[in-house]
Design an enzyme around this catalytic site. Structure first.
Site, mmCIF file in Angstrom:
data_model
loop_
_atom_site.group_PDB
_atom_site.id
_atom_site.type_symbol
_atom_site.label_atom_id
_atom_site.label_comp_id
_atom_site.label_asym_id
_atom_site.label_seq_id
_atom_site.Cartn_x
_atom_site.Cartn_y
_atom_site.Cartn_z
ATOM 1 N N CYS A 80 0.841 -1.195 0.000
ATOM 2 C CA CYS A 80 0.000 0.000 0.000
ATOM 3 C C CYS A 80 0.880 1.251 0.000
ATOM 4 O O CYS A 80 1.571 1.532 -0.972
ATOM 5 C CB CYS A 80 -0.961 -0.036 1.188
ATOM 6 S SG CYS A 80 -2.296 1.190 1.079
ATOM 7 N N HIS A 167 -3.572 -4.997 0.607
ATOM 8 C CA HIS A 167 -3.040 -5.491 1.880
ATOM 9 C C HIS A 167 -3.120 -7.024 1.940
ATOM 10 O O HIS A 167 -4.162 -7.586 2.280
ATOM 11 C CB HIS A 167 -3.826 -4.899 3.057
ATOM 12 C CG HIS A 167 -3.568 -3.450 3.276
ATOM 13 N ND1 HIS A 167 -2.545 -2.995 4.076
ATOM 14 C CD2 HIS A 167 -4.187 -2.350 2.781
ATOM 15 C CE1 HIS A 167 -2.546 -1.666 4.084
ATOM 16 N NE2 HIS A 167 -3.533 -1.256 3.300
ATOM 17 N N GLU A 169 -1.820 -8.860 4.121
ATOM 18 C CA GLU A 169 -1.751 -9.306 5.514
ATOM 19 C C GLU A 169 -3.108 -9.465 6.185
ATOM 20 O O GLU A 169 -3.223 -10.099 7.236
ATOM 21 C CB GLU A 169 -0.889 -8.338 6.338
ATOM 22 C CG GLU A 169 -1.496 -6.971 6.611
ATOM 23 C CD GLU A 169 -1.215 -5.950 5.516
ATOM 24 O OE1 GLU A 169 -1.263 -4.734 5.806
ATOM 25 O OE2 GLU A 169 -0.973 -6.360 4.361
#
Length: 510
Positions: A80, A167, A169
């Site tokens: 990002c 993202h 994660e």
């Protein structure tokens, strides 16, 4: 041991990145975004990950890395804002996006790339950006796009660098863990890190730090402080002094239960302090939740300091602080993360504290702490307890905290826990509790009119506490909880169910 450094630019998700890497059995360490290339060289990581950020690379004074880190020859993954920093640092351009992307977005892979190995050509990812890369740096090529973002991922074999605008994660991104696993392979890391390694290293570090000095620990009986206590006890034994403070803000029967468990089952030094009147007196007339947290935090430290003086020669205060507490209060490493709320054992600490802090769990999530508890042979009754806020019931009473309101909330909360456990759902949800609202509603009991408090029931499902969905409890359980509370708890005549997720709401109401 191979390791990957995560450079923290202030994202609320920074620790999620580190946690995902650890789940893939590679040691990860979070460092400040402006770490020098010389410091990185001394650490000798196998890879670097640049986190997201609430900042903009083109506005104000954005957090930027030492540009020479990209010349170390270490693989880099920008996520990002991290991708935008990577592009900007190497000669590309970033501009305001034509259309902001937030939430679930479909992304399309363009050609083959090691970072997307074994990933489908199109999948759902989690976006959260108002800017985007509009011109690639020299040597980079686009490897993914969305309908609104032409450069949603990029790669340069010359720079050993990758960037993804989304993202990977967060759990909302499909194949997110696969993408991080691919980066680990790109870094040629050995996957040899385990929870047992963390325990071993923590015990060694605590022994070296403390030596023959004494440590005082605020023991609440929750998962975090209990695991911290057992871990410290493994390291320093009788030099650990656990202090259990009855602040009058605990759940029903909690003081007696904690004293029994930790004196008889764990054989840990336990000092009991009855400070109920002091805490409640200091909260008199206080409505603002931030003031509540800071008052409670300051009072905790005062009590600990007094207990330390009585014990004598105490140099350290240990706490079971977890990363979700830290990241919602302030940036863990001095970065620019947005503050959400103050936690009593983080932002509520006075500037001049007489004891030095030890927080062995500070950069772990709840599920990791539970794994440590299992490795330390702690009982399930402690390991799987639902989270309980440090400020206790004070932040589950909206408005002023009084003895009468505490009594009402305790009784209602006890019923919720009993019903959730008896239904078999306790281990299936992250947290369940009651919130006493500062409003009253009209009701009818028998032939008479009532005008009593409204109680909100909150139950959520989560893996790490950073994001959460409201729990879809069966109607039968909700009905049983509501009927028991209204019939058994004097002062409540209406129960409502909170169906908000996090984000945009938080788990706790205050």
């Amino acid at each position: 041991m191979d390791k990957i450094l995560v450079l923290d630019f202030g994202s609320q998700y920074t620790q999620l990145i580190a946690r995902k890497i650890r789940e893939l059995n590679v040691f990860s360490q979070i460092v400040n975004h402006d770490i020098s290339s010389e410091q990185i060289s001394r650490i000798r990581p196998s890879g670097l990950i640049l986190s997201g950020s609430p900042a903009s690379v083109d506005l104000g004074e954005p957090p930027l890395p030492d540009s020479s880190i990209f010349r170390l020859g270490i693989p880099v993954l920008g996520i990002c804002y991290g991708m935008q920093v990577l592009a900007k640092s190497l000669g590309g351009n970033v501009a305001k996006a034509g259309k902001r992307e937030y939430g679930r977005v479909k992304i399309h892979i363009d050609g083959k790339s090691a970072i997307f190995r074994s990933v489908k050509s199109s999948f759902i990812c989690w976006m959260s950006h108002a800017e985007e890369v509009v011109k690639l740096p020299s040597g980079f090529k686009t490897i993914a796009h969305t309908d609104n973002c032409k450069i949603a991922a990029m790669v340069s074999s010359d720079w050993k660098s990758y960037g993804v605008q989304f993202h990977p994660e967060v759990i909302h991104t499909q194949f997110g863990k696969d993408i991080l696993s691919n980066f680990i392979d790109i870094c040629a890391c050995k996957r040899d890190w385990r929870i047992s390694s963390f325990i071993k290293n923590s015990i060694a570090q605590i022994k070296e730090l403390v030596g023959d000095d004494k440590v005082i620990l605020g023991l609440s009986g929750g998962v975090d402080s209990s695991v911290a206590a057992v871990l410290l006890n493994e390291a320093i034994g009788r030099n650990l002094h656990c202090v259990f403070v009855n602040n009058g803000l605990l759940r029903k029967g909690e003081p007696d239960k904690i004293r029994r468990i930790f004196t008889k089952d764990f054989n840990i030094n336990l000092h009991y302090v009855n400070a109920q009147n002091d805490f409640i007196a200091r909260l008199e007339g206080v409505i603002d939740p931030e003031r509540k947290r800071k008052i409670i935090g300051a009072e905790f430290i005062r009590v600990f300091n007094a207990a330390a003086k009585d014990i004598g020669n105490i140099k350290y205060l240990a706490q079971g602080t977890l990363y979700p507490d830290v990241v919602e209060s302030l940036s863990a490493f001095g970065g620019p993360s947005a503050k959400i709320k103050t936690h009593h054992n983080v932002g509520g600490l006075p500037k001049r504290m007489k004891l030095k802090l030890i927080e062995p769990l500070r950069f772990l999530f709840k599920d990791e702490v539970r794994k440590i508890g299992r490795a330390l042979n702690m009982p399930d009754d402690i390991i799987y307890r639902h989270p309980f806020p440090g400020p206790g019931l004070a932040v589950r009473i909206l408005g002023e905290v009084t003895k009468n309101r505490l009594a009402i909330l305790r009784d209602a909360d006890a019923i919720i826990i009993q019903e959730i456990k008896s239904s078999g759902f306790y281990r299936n949800i992250w947290q369940s509790f009651a919130v006493l609202l500062p409003v009253k509603s009209v009701g009818v009991m028998g032939d008479g009119r009532t005008y009593e408090y409204v109680l909100a029931l909150r139950a959520v499902s989560s893996k790490d506490g950073m994001t959460a969905d409201w729990a879809k409890l069966p109607y039968g359980i909700l009905e049983s909880i509501s009927n028991r509370i209204i019939n058994e708890v004097k002062g409540i005549n209406r129960v409502v169910y909170d169906i908000s997720s996090k984000p945009p709401a938080t788990i706790e109401w205050e």
